[in-house]
Motif scaffolding. Structure first.
Motif: not given
Length: 275
Positions: A87-96, A175-187
């Motif tokens: 689930i995590y790897t699929s979400a990361v690569l799907g986001f990319v 607002d200054g959010a990094s891609d990592r923060r966007i992925f975990h807090r929004i995506i």
């Protein structure tokens, strides 16, 4: 006339769905009833279609026949760990693939999708040779590492994340959010339906997997439940009652996972197919 035609069509469709559902569920009902019946009743040629339940000894003797609880715990651990990782790897690569812009993205995504067309049987021997060279035989590493990436999961997440507005991500970046923060807090929070759908598929596939654990694991204490069930096959016969009892207990985690994620599963599949 039109209203009547729609009503008749709906009735016919419901009847067909009921028939298909009945045909699908009958073997499970037969298995459950057989788990409470002695072997003499199960293999009887004459008699009713369904065995007559009359004993609970099949369930009582499961642990005596083989280490059911250990194998059950092993399968639950491996299936859960692999599901979380996929689930995590699929979400990361799907986001990319959905939101990142880079050269060759479409080609790379096409290559990932093309791996879904390769029969798994073709990769058994190469994977087995790799596990042997790495020294991973008879370890859970050989079960987890080869299935950490799922092309199907990447596809589901890409389809889901594509529907998330780019303006929302751009606003977060302003607002200054990094891609990592966007992925975990929004995506991830907005992909809960896809997470549920992939969780059911992945858990089911890993829970019932037989061939790969059979090839990789030789220690009986490390073995998984799907392989352990073969111990009910004796030299001169099969303990069908015990086998059906163990199988009935084995499907309980799958049913629980589906009941927990049922609504999100249906919504996630509908969302992915709609794209």
């Amino acid at each position: 006339m039109k209203h009547r035609r729609i009503t008749v069509g709906t009735v016919i469709l419901n009847v067909l769905l009921f028939v298909v559902a009945f045909i699908t569920i009958v073997p499970f009902i037969w298995m459950l009833l057989s788990s409470f019946a002695p072997n003499s009743e199960i293999v009887k040629v004459t008699g009713s279609l369904f065995p007559r339940p009359s004993t609970v000894s099949n369930y009582v003797n499961i642990q005596q026949r083989f280490d059911f609880l250990r194998l059950f715990a092993n399968s639950l651990l491996i299936a859960s760990v692999k599901t979380i990782i996929v689930i995590y790897t699929s979400a990361v690569l799907g986001f990319v693939f959905a939101k990142m812009r880079f050269r060759g993205r479409t080609l790379l995504f096409g290559i990932v999708m093309s791996t879904m067309m390769v029969p798994w049987a073709v990769t058994i021997i190469p994977q087995y040779e790799m596990m042997t060279q790495f020294g991973w035989l008879d370890t859970y590493t050989s079960l987890i590492v080869p299935s950490m990436i799922s092309a199907f999961g990447i596809f589901l997440f890409r389809q889901s994340i594509t529907g998330i507005p780019d303006e929302l991500i751009e606003a977060a970046k302003i607002d200054g959010a990094s891609d990592r923060r966007i992925f975990h807090r929004i995506i991830l929070p907005m992909s809960h339906n896809t997470i549920a759908a992939l969780a059911i598929f992945t858990f089911l596939w890993n829970w019932e997997d037989y061939l790969w654990p059979f090839l990789m694991i030789t220690d009986e204490k490390k073995q998984l439940l799907a392989v352990g069930l073969k111990q009910f096959n004796g030299q001169y016969g099969t303990d069908y009652g015990g086998l059906f009892a163990a199988t009935s207990l084995a499907i309980v985690p799958v049913i629980i996972v589906y009941l927990v994620f049922q609504k999100q599963f249906i919504a996630g599949i509908a969302s992915g197919s709609g794209k």
